[in-house]
Design a protein around this motif. Structure first.
Motif: not given
Length: 206
Positions: A168-178
């Protein structure tokens, strides 16, 4: 510690906590009027403001942009269950999408609820990537109510966990965290307090 290592540590820490420490937050504003008749007239306006989501982009000073879409991925002015809202934060970041799961319009209150979702612009039905920095279990309910002379406006957030695990997080794991730990963490209170004040007519769009 260099910046790259700091990002990785932040992501790992949030990844461990995202499903374990789900947060609930409520923002509320209220306005009291002099007579029942005036309160009822203003409550009708509150409902109109609540359901006119596209207009929220024009809130004074710094605000996110909101745009309604239907299930076919076309822009619309119609707030309805199964439609989508695109939320564009006033910072460099990917767009975020929510799905309207419930809508109620009663005599003394009105509300609708949204959850993070995939983008309706992506036609691949197998793509399960949630285009939002919160997990899909999170919900936001936007509500107005009237009791006597007082109108209240709410934003009620439930199960706010960071979307940084799995498909569900796809390629956005880091940017979602930030986003969840940084930009949105500081902006959330400003955005929803301003919106709830607008819903009860303490501030207006010029």
């Amino acid at each position: 510690m260099n910046l790259k290592i700091w990002f990785k540590n932040l992501w790992r820490g949030s990844k461990q906590d995202s499903h374990q420490e789900l947060k609930d937050k409520t923002y509320c504003s209220k306005n009291k009027f002099s007579t029942n008749e005036i309160a009822k007239v203003n409550f009708k306006r509150s409902k109109e403001k609540l359901f006119n989501v596209n207009q929220w982009s024009m809130l004074p000073e710094l605000s996110a942009e909101f745009q309604l879409y239907n299930s076919n991925g076309d822009k619309t002015d119609q707030l309805a269950v199964h439609n989508y809202i695109n939320i564009n934060l006033p910072i460099p970041s990917p767009k975020n999408w929510v799905y309207i799961t419930d809508l109620r319009n009663e005599e003394e209150f009105a509300e609708f609820t949204v959850s993070p979702s995939e983008s309706p612009l992506v036609k691949d039905k197998l793509n399960k990537e949630i285009k939002h920095f919160f997990i899909d279990e999170a919900t936001s309910t936007f509500r107005v109510s009237i009791k006597g002379l007082t109108i209240k406006g709410y934003e009620i957030g439930k199960n706010e966990g960071i979307n940084n695990e799995g498909v569900s997080a796809g390629k956005r794991k880091l940017i979602n965290t930030l986003l969840a730990n940084g930009a949105w963490a500081g902006f959330q209170k400003l955005q929803w307090q301003k919106l709830t004040k607008y819903l009860v007519h303490k501030i207006e769009i010029k």
